[in-house]
Design an enzyme around this catalytic site. Structure first.
Site, PDB file in Angstrom:
ATOM      1  N   ASP A 214     -12.031  -0.906   3.906  1.00 36.15           N
ATOM      2  CA  ASP A 214     -10.773  -1.104   4.631  1.00 36.15           C
ATOM      3  C   ASP A 214     -10.222   0.250   5.082  1.00 36.15           C
ATOM      4  OD1 ASP A 214      -8.558  -2.387   5.609  1.00 36.15           O
ATOM      5  OD2 ASP A 214      -7.685  -2.890   3.670  1.00 36.15           O
ATOM      6  N   ASP A 218     -10.206   2.323   9.047  1.00 41.33           N
ATOM      7  CA  ASP A 218      -8.983   2.834   9.694  1.00 41.33           C
ATOM      8  C   ASP A 218      -9.114   4.336   9.973  1.00 41.33           C
ATOM      9  OD1 ASP A 218      -7.890   0.272   9.360  1.00 41.33           O
ATOM     10  OD2 ASP A 218      -5.906   1.065   8.887  1.00 41.33           O
TER      11      ASP A 218
END
Ligand code: NAD
Length: 326
Positions: A214, A218
């Site tokens: 995750d 990003d």
């Protein structure tokens, strides 16, 4: 008839997903869409963000197009996306990041790790259980190895120096890579977060656990101009959900400023998953050509609105359709 469930969700999900849906409808008039309401907006209205009927509706579709949902930092609120990923067992989160001189795919385990949902708040401490199972690690490693086999090599993002659960994950990934004859190397996730920005060309397929994946995706969004650019697929054995990597972006919601590229590219991944690589490539080409014409949203330095960018992509697709019909 191909049936697509559409969850716009909250915030900019309600702006970027209508664009992606129009793009799908333009290239695949045979597709049928139905709306499914889930998210914080629904929770505010009804007291329930995602019900059992929501899951049943999603299960009835050939694929799911998902926007983004707001998740308040409230211990009493259950993340809609985590519920959907668990219930549909969407264990592989595939996040491609392509740019000048690099072509990376992050394969993130999507159902366990620190997002296992096994948590408790005690009087003076809070605990989250980081579950890394053999079954979960083997199946995500197999997805990553299958991709790496078609490409070049595999990097295993981990923190095995500190976390026992990660030495376990690393060992299983190494075993699967050896079985698939895929060249692989291990890399500590913190070092990887920096190195992917410094030397993106060194990476091909990266497999990692849930929260590390995750965060890493990003971070890697920086390479391509931000979160508005990154699409993703959430794939399980029976179901598949396609969504931009970004969230509901409340800071720009309702302003027609959101970049719809991540959502449109997620739609292209959906086409690919449904066995339609020709239209998937056409959609990618339409996005690339629109940006090359100097049309872009403010996050990329442009002045186009979400809808206007979508109109330009649709215009390209319409022209391509007419040329092909000749
Ligand atoms: P975010 O991704 O929503 O936004 C981070 C920053 O990137 C913001 O400044 C935003 O304006 C910008 N941004 C994001 N997408 C953009 C786009 N398409 N075009 C232009 N700019 C864009 O992350 P956040 O602010 O940390 O989270 C906001 C909410 O979204 C939270 O409630 C969070 O829980 C939720 N969230 C949901 C998902 C999901 O549904 N998959 C993912 C991440 C965050």
């Amino acid at each position: 008839m191909v049936c697509i469930a559409v969850v716009e969700g909250d915030g900019i999900g309600r702006e970027v997903i209508p664009v992606a849906r129009r793009v799908l409808a333009a290239v695949r008039p045979d597709m049928e869409f139905f709306d499914v309401e889930a998210g914080y907006g629904r929770w505010e209205r009804t007291g329930e963000a995602c019900g059992s009927e929501t899951i049943a509706e999603l299960r009835s579709a050939d694929a799911i197009l998902f926007g983004a949902v707001t998740t308040p930092p409230d211990p009493g609120y259950r993340s809609v996306l985590l519920q959907i990923r668990h219930n549909l067992d969407l264990y592989a989160n595939v996040r491609p990041i392509r740019g000048d001189g690099f072509d990376i795919v992050i394969v993130r385990e999507n159902t366990e790790g620190l997002y296992s949902g096994i948590e408790r708040i005690e009087e003076d401490r809070a605990c989250t259980v980081r579950v890394v199972s053999r079954k979960g690690s083997e199946r995500i490693a197999r997805v990553a190895c299958a991709l790496a086999k078609e490409r070049e090599h595999l990097t295993i993002g981990n923190k095995a120096n500190v976390l026992k659960s990660d030495s376990f994950f690393l060992e299983i990934c190494r075993e699967e890579a050896a079985r698939a004859s895929v060249p692989c190397k291990a890399m500590y996730i913190d070092a990887l977060c920096l190195d992917i920005l410094l030397h993106p060309e060194r990476y091909d397929v990266i497999v990692t656990t849930n929260m590390f994946g995750d965060i890493l995706s990003d971070v890697a969004a920086y390479l391509v101009g931000g979160l508005g650019m990154l699409p993703s697929a959430n794939i399980g054995t029976r179901y598949a959900l396609f969504e931009p990597v970004h969230g509901s972006a409340p800071d720009i919601a309702g302003m027609n400023r959101a970049n719809p590229i991540a959502a449109i590219r997620s739609a292209a991944m959906l086409l690919q998953y449904l066995g339609d690589p020709v239209h998937a490539a056409l959609v990618e080409e339409a996005v690339g050509s629109t940006v090359a014409q100097g049309i872009s949203t403010p996050d990329l330095g442009g002045t186009a609105g979400t809808r206007e960018f979508g109109d330009a992509v649709l215009q390209y697709l319409e022209t391509a359709r007419k040329v092909n019909a000749r």
